[in-house]
Design an enzyme around this catalytic site. Structure first.
Site, PDB file in Angstrom:
ATOM      1  N   ARG A   1      -9.230 -14.505 -14.217  1.00  0.00           N
ATOM      2  CA  ARG A   1      -8.485 -15.704 -13.816  1.00  0.00           C
ATOM      3  C   ARG A   1      -9.185 -16.359 -12.636  1.00  0.00           C
ATOM      4  O   ARG A   1      -9.526 -15.688 -11.656  1.00  0.00           O
ATOM      5  CB  ARG A   1      -7.054 -15.324 -13.425  1.00  0.00           C
ATOM      6  CG  ARG A   1      -6.182 -16.526 -13.063  1.00  0.00           C
ATOM      7  CD  ARG A   1      -4.775 -16.087 -12.664  1.00  0.00           C
ATOM      8  NE  ARG A   1      -4.747 -15.393 -11.385  1.00  0.00           N
ATOM      9  CZ  ARG A   1      -3.667 -14.809 -10.864  1.00  0.00           C
ATOM     10  NH1 ARG A   1      -2.533 -14.832 -11.529  1.00  0.00           N
ATOM     11  NH2 ARG A   1      -3.729 -14.193  -9.697  1.00  0.00           N
TER      12      ARG A   1
ATOM     13  N   ASN B   1       6.218 -14.409 -13.892  1.00  0.00           N
ATOM     14  CA  ASN B   1       6.701 -14.411 -12.513  1.00  0.00           C
ATOM     15  C   ASN B   1       6.914 -15.839 -12.010  1.00  0.00           C
ATOM     16  O   ASN B   1       7.980 -16.193 -11.498  1.00  0.00           O
ATOM     17  CB  ASN B   1       5.704 -13.693 -11.601  1.00  0.00           C
ATOM     18  CG  ASN B   1       5.567 -12.220 -11.939  1.00  0.00           C
ATOM     19  OD1 ASN B   1       6.218 -11.723 -12.843  1.00  0.00           O
ATOM     20  ND2 ASN B   1       4.711 -11.532 -11.227  1.00  0.00           N
ATOM     21  N   ASP B   2       5.897 -16.672 -12.156  1.00  0.00           N
ATOM     22  CA  ASP B   2       6.026 -18.066 -11.718  1.00  0.00           C
ATOM     23  C   ASP B   2       6.858 -18.890 -12.691  1.00  0.00           C
ATOM     24  O   ASP B   2       7.613 -19.771 -12.274  1.00  0.00           O
ATOM     25  CB  ASP B   2       4.643 -18.700 -11.562  1.00  0.00           C
ATOM     26  CG  ASP B   2       4.055 -18.458 -10.181  1.00  0.00           C
ATOM     27  OD1 ASP B   2       4.824 -18.127  -9.272  1.00  0.00           O
ATOM     28  OD2 ASP B   2       2.832 -18.591 -10.025  1.00  0.00           O
TER      29      ASP B   2
ATOM     30  N   HIS C   1       0.823  -1.205   0.000  1.00  0.00           N
ATOM     31  CA  HIS C   1       0.000   0.000   0.000  1.00  0.00           C
ATOM     32  C   HIS C   1       0.858   1.256   0.000  1.00  0.00           C
ATOM     33  O   HIS C   1       0.482   2.283  -0.580  1.00  0.00           O
ATOM     34  CB  HIS C   1      -0.931   0.013   1.214  1.00  0.00           C
ATOM     35  CG  HIS C   1      -2.128  -0.860   1.057  1.00  0.00           C
ATOM     36  ND1 HIS C   1      -2.856  -0.896  -0.114  1.00  0.00           N
ATOM     37  CD2 HIS C   1      -2.730  -1.728   1.906  1.00  0.00           C
ATOM     38  CE1 HIS C   1      -3.863  -1.744   0.038  1.00  0.00           C
ATOM     39  NE2 HIS C   1      -3.804  -2.270   1.242  1.00  0.00           N
TER      40      HIS C   1
ATOM     41  N   ARG D   1      -7.553 -10.500 -11.238  1.00  0.00           N
ATOM     42  CA  ARG D   1      -7.329 -11.446 -10.138  1.00  0.00           C
ATOM     43  C   ARG D   1      -8.586 -11.548  -9.284  1.00  0.00           C
ATOM     44  O   ARG D   1      -9.199 -10.526  -8.956  1.00  0.00           O
ATOM     45  CB  ARG D   1      -6.160 -10.979  -9.267  1.00  0.00           C
ATOM     46  CG  ARG D   1      -4.842 -10.761 -10.014  1.00  0.00           C
ATOM     47  CD  ARG D   1      -3.772 -10.301  -9.035  1.00  0.00           C
ATOM     48  NE  ARG D   1      -2.512  -9.991  -9.676  1.00  0.00           N
ATOM     49  CZ  ARG D   1      -2.162  -8.758 -10.074  1.00  0.00           C
ATOM     50  NH1 ARG D   1      -2.998  -7.755  -9.894  1.00  0.00           N
ATOM     51  NH2 ARG D   1      -0.997  -8.540 -10.634  1.00  0.00           N
TER      52      ARG D   1
ATOM     53  N   CYS E   1       1.429 -11.636 -18.934  1.00  0.00           N
ATOM     54  CA  CYS E   1       0.826 -10.826 -17.876  1.00  0.00           C
ATOM     55  C   CYS E   1       1.712 -10.769 -16.632  1.00  0.00           C
ATOM     56  O   CYS E   1       1.256 -10.385 -15.563  1.00  0.00           O
ATOM     57  CB  CYS E   1      -0.558 -11.352 -17.517  1.00  0.00           C
ATOM     58  SG  CYS E   1      -0.596 -13.039 -16.921  1.00  0.00           S
TER      59      CYS E   1
ATOM     60  N   GLU F   1       2.698 -21.286 -16.939  1.00  0.00           N
ATOM     61  CA  GLU F   1       3.520 -20.919 -15.779  1.00  0.00           C
ATOM     62  C   GLU F   1       4.472 -22.025 -15.346  1.00  0.00           C
ATOM     63  O   GLU F   1       5.271 -21.820 -14.433  1.00  0.00           O
ATOM     64  CB  GLU F   1       2.609 -20.581 -14.587  1.00  0.00           C
ATOM     65  CG  GLU F   1       1.631 -19.462 -14.843  1.00  0.00           C
ATOM     66  CD  GLU F   1       0.644 -19.308 -13.707  1.00  0.00           C
ATOM     67  OE1 GLU F   1       0.892 -18.467 -12.833  1.00  0.00           O
ATOM     68  OE2 GLU F   1      -0.377 -20.035 -13.702  1.00  0.00           O
TER      69      GLU F   1
ATOM     70  N   ARG G   1      11.836 -16.625  -5.403  1.00  0.00           N
ATOM     71  CA  ARG G   1      12.028 -15.175  -5.432  1.00  0.00           C
ATOM     72  C   ARG G   1      12.062 -14.565  -4.043  1.00  0.00           C
ATOM     73  O   ARG G   1      12.662 -13.524  -3.817  1.00  0.00           O
ATOM     74  CB  ARG G   1      10.890 -14.511  -6.222  1.00  0.00           C
ATOM     75  CG  ARG G   1      10.942 -14.764  -7.703  1.00  0.00           C
ATOM     76  CD  ARG G   1       9.775 -14.066  -8.372  1.00  0.00           C
ATOM     77  NE  ARG G   1       8.498 -14.635  -7.957  1.00  0.00           N
ATOM     78  CZ  ARG G   1       7.340 -13.983  -7.985  1.00  0.00           C
ATOM     79  NH1 ARG G   1       7.313 -12.739  -8.375  1.00  0.00           N
ATOM     80  NH2 ARG G   1       6.220 -14.580  -7.622  1.00  0.00           N
TER      81      ARG G   1
END
Length: 593
Positions: free
Chosen positions: A343, A465-466, A200, A307, A513, A442, A476
Site C-alpha cells: 500500500r 476500519n475507515d 508494544h 504498510r 484487510c 474506504e 473511533r
C-alpha cells in the site's frame, strides 16, 4: 473502563481490549508509576548546567536500555523484538525529542518542564494519525520520555523482573523494556489503563504467550494488591472479586482453550477451503520484521496489506528510493516468494517528514492524507512507485492505492505509474510492467461508484476500519461516540455487499484487510457476502481457517440474506452469534455478559 454487570454480589465485570488470548486467574501485583515531577523556571546562568543535567539523563537512559537488551537477548522468544530497544535508543538521539528539549531549556525552563512540553507537542502530532498501528507508536516516545523523567526526578527504575510470586501485573502502562523483563514463570497476565491492539505491550504479551487486556482506563484505581481477579485476554473481560463458582467456570474454560489451541496447530498447513469447495485466500497484514515469523508460524498465504508508513515515521527527510527498494525486497525474501500487496503512503506527510512544512488541519481524517497527499506531493509519490516497481522485478508484488474516492484519482495514479514504468524501462531497471493495481475501498463515495472503479483496477481491498468510521460518521478515538462504531450496522452490511457485487460483475477479486477479517465470528458472513480473500493479523489465521473449513459458502449466503432483512445491528449481532454457536459451539462457547 466499562462496568458491564454483576452476576452476583462478588463478581464485578469490566471490559477492556483483549490483546493476548488466554485466561489468567490470580492475585494483583499493582505497579505504581507515580513519582513527583517538579517544574519551574531557572535563571539564565543556570541554563548550561541544566542542559548538561538533561544530557546526563539521556546517556543514563541509553545505558539502561543497553543493559536491558543484554539481559533479555538470551531469551529466544524475545530476540525478534530487541529492535524495539534499539528504536528507543535512536529516539534518545532524535532532534525532535532531545534537540527540542534543549531548545526549551534555553527558554529558562528546568529539564523536567522542558521535556514534558516537548512530549506534549509530539503526542499531539501522533494523535492526528489515523492509522491505529502508527498512532500507537506514540507509546515509544512516551516510554523514552517516561524513562528520562524518572532519571531526572531521581525515581527508581521500574523492574517487572522483581515480581516475587505468581501474580497478574496491573499498571497504568507498561513500556516494552518493562514488558520484556517479566518472568514468565511468575507473571500470569497483564492489565493496563492505557494501550491498544497494536501497542508494544500487546505485541510482546502475545510473544510471551501471556494473557493481556489493555485500555481499561482506570483499572489501577479499582484494584488493590493481592486482590483476586480473572483475566480473559480473548474477550477483554476482567472480573474483580470472582466467586468460587466463577473461578471454577473459568478454570474449565482455561482447560478447554488449551485443548483448542493444540487443535488449531493442525490447521497451519491445511487449505482455507469451505465444505462446498470454495477457496478463500488468507493473508497477513504486516510491516515489522517480527511479524514475518508469526506469518510463517500461522500459515498465511502472502501479505494482503504491507504498510509503508513506518519507513517515513519520525524522519527529517523522506526515505530514499534505495531504502524503500531494500525494505520491499527484504519483505519479499522474508515471506518466501508469496505475493505481497504494498500500500502506498497512507498518511499526511506533515506528520512524518519535518521538511514538508504542511499546515495543520482542523480535521486531518478528512483532509490531505493518503492518495490525496501522494498526488499533491508527486515527486515523493514517484520515488515510492519506483521502489515498488523495482521490487516487482524480484517477486510477486501488487500495488494498492489508499483512500480512493473517485475515478479521476485512480486514473491520475495510473498515469503516473505508467510514466514511472517507462522511466525504469529506459534506464534498464527490471520491473513488472503489468503489475496488478488495486485500490482500498474506504469511503462511502467509493462504495457508491464501485462499478465504475472496478473497471479501472485489478482488485479491490476493503479497509473496514475507515469505511465503518466514515459511513457511520463515528470517530473511533472519541470515547463519547465510539460505542456507535459497529461492524454489524445494517448500512455496513449493505456497503460490503454492494462492493463485492460490483467487483465480481467486473471480473476482479475483492478482499478485506480491516479488523473484521480477523474476527472468526464474522467469517461466515464475509464468505456469504462474496469476499475472495481475508487479510489479518497472522495470529488470527488458524481460527479463521478452522471456521472456513467447517462451514459452506451456501450457509453464508443464506445467513447474509437473512441479515439484510434486519433493521438494527443488535438483531444482526444476535443472529450471527446464534448461528455460529450452533455451527461451532466449541469455538464460540464464551460467556455472554
Amino acid at each position: 473502563m466499562v462496568l458491564e454487570k454483576n452476576r452476583s454480589t462478588e463478581d464485578i465485570y469490566l471490559v477492556g481490549i483483549g490483546v493476548s488470548p488466554g485466561i489468567a486467574i490470580g492475585q494483583v501485583n499493582l505497579l505504581d508509576h507515580r513519582y513527583p515531577v517538579y517544574e519551574f523556571f531557572i535563571e539564565a546562568d543556570e541554563i548550561d548546567a541544566e542542559i548538561e543535567r538533561f544530557r546526563h539523563a539521556v546517556a543514563q537512559a541509553a545505558t539502561q536500555l543497553q543493559r536491558i537488551k543484554e539481559r533479555v537477548s538470551g531469551q529466544v522468544h524475545l530476540r525478534e523484538h530487541l529492535y524495539i530497544l534499539d528504536t528507543h535508543k535512536l529516539i534518545l538521539e532524535d532532534e525532535m525529542l532531545v534537540g527540542a528539549t534543549e531548545t526549551a531549556i534555553r527558554t529558562q525552563r528546568n529539564a523536567e518542564s522542558a521535556l514534558r512540553q516537548v512530549l506534549k507537542n509530539l503526542r499531539s502530532l501522533f494523535d492526528n494519525i489515523e492509522d491505529e498501528y502508527l498512532r500507537e507508536r506514540r507509546s515509544d516516545v512516551d516510554a523514552v520520555g517516561e524513562r528520562l523523567l524518572r532519571i531526572l526526578c531521581g525515581a527508581a527504575e521500574q523492574l517487572t523482573s522483581r515480581v516475587e510470586k505468581e501474580s497478574i501485573i496491573v499498571a497504568h502502562d507498561l513500556s516494552p523494556a518493562e514488558t520484556m523483563q517479566v518472568d514468565r514463570s511468575r507473571v500470569l497476565g497483564f492489565l493496563t489503563d492505557k494501550g491498544g491492539r497494536t501497542s508494544h505491550t500487546a505485541i510482546l504479551a502475545r510473544s510471551l504467550d501471556i494473557p493481556a487486556v489493555v485500555g481499561l482506563e482506570t483499572i489501577t484505581s479499582q484494584v488493590e494488591d493481592r486482590q483476586t481477579i480473572i483475566v480473559d485476554g480473548e474477550s477483554g473481560i476482567v472480573i474483580l472479586n470472582p466467586s468460587t463458582a466463577t473461578i471454577n467456570e473459568y478454570q474449565d474454560r482455561k482447560k478447554h482453550l488449551a485443548q483448542l489451541a493444540q487443535e488449531l496447530e493442525d490447521y497451519r498447513n491445511l487449505e482455507a477451503v469451505t465444505t462446498d469447495g470454495v477457496r478463500i485466500s488468507l493473508c497477513g497484514n504486516l510491516e515489522m520484521e517480527s511479524e514475518f515469523k508469526l506469518a510463517h508460524k500461522h500459515g498465511v498465504e502472502g501479505i494482503g496489506l504491507y504498510r509503508t508508513e513506518f519507513l517515513y515515521l519520525g524522519r527529517q527527510q523522506p526515505p530514499t528510493e534505495e531504502e524503500q527498494f531494500e525494505a520491499y525486497c527484504s519483505a519479499l525474501d522474508k515471506i518466501g516468494g508469496q505475493p505481497i500487496t504494498i500500500r502506498t503512503l497512507d498518511i499526511g506527510g506533515d506528520k512524518f517528514v519535518a521538511g514538508l512544512n504542511l499546515d495543520d488541519e482542523a480535521n486531518p481524517a478528512m483532509g490531505l492524507r493518503a492518495i490525496r497527499f501522494s498526488l499533491q506531493e508527486e515527486n515523493l509519490f514517484r520515488v515510492q512507485l519506483r521502489a515498488i516497481l523495482r521490487a516487482s522485478g524480484r517477486g510477486p508484488v501488487r500495488i494498492m492505492f489508499p483512500m480512493i474516492s473517485g475515478v479521476a484519482e485512480i486514473r491520475a495514479c495510473k498515469r503516473i505509474l505508467r510514466e514511472v514504468i517507462t522511466e525504469l524501462e529506459q534506464e534498464g531497471l527490471a520491473c513488472n510492467p503489468d503489475i496488478p493495481v488495486g485500490i482500498m475501498i474506504e469511503t462511502p463515495s467509493a462504495v457508491m461508484i464501485a462499478p465504475f472503479l472496478a473497471q479501472e483496477v485489478d482488485f479491490f481491498s476493503i479497509g473496514t476500519n475507515d469505511l465503518i468510521q466514515y459511513f457511520l460518521a463515528v470517530d473511533r478515538g472519541n470515547q463519547h461516540v465510539a460505542y456507535l462504531y459497529d461492524p454489524f450496522h445494517p448500512a455496513i452490511l449493505r456497503a460490503l455487499k454492494m462492493t463485492c457485487d460490483a467487483a465480481h460483475a467486473a471480473g476482479i477479486s475483492v478482499c478485506i484487510c480491516g479488523e473484521m477479517a480477523g474476527e472468526p465470528l464474522y467469517t461466515l458472513v464475509l464468505i456469504g457476502l462474496g469476499l475472495d480473500g481475508l487479510s489479518m493479523n497472522p495470529s488470527c489465521v488458524p481460527r479463521v481457517k478452522r471456521v472456513l473449513r467447517h462451514v459452506s459458502k451456501q450457509q453464508g449466503e443464506a445467513l447474509v440474506e437473512k441479515l439484510l432483512q434486519l433493521p438494527t445491528s443488535k438483531e444482526v449481532s444476535a443472529t450471527i452469534d446464534q448461528q455460529m454457536r450452533v455451527l461451532l459451539p466449541d469455538l464460540f462457547a464464551r460467556p455472554l455478559l
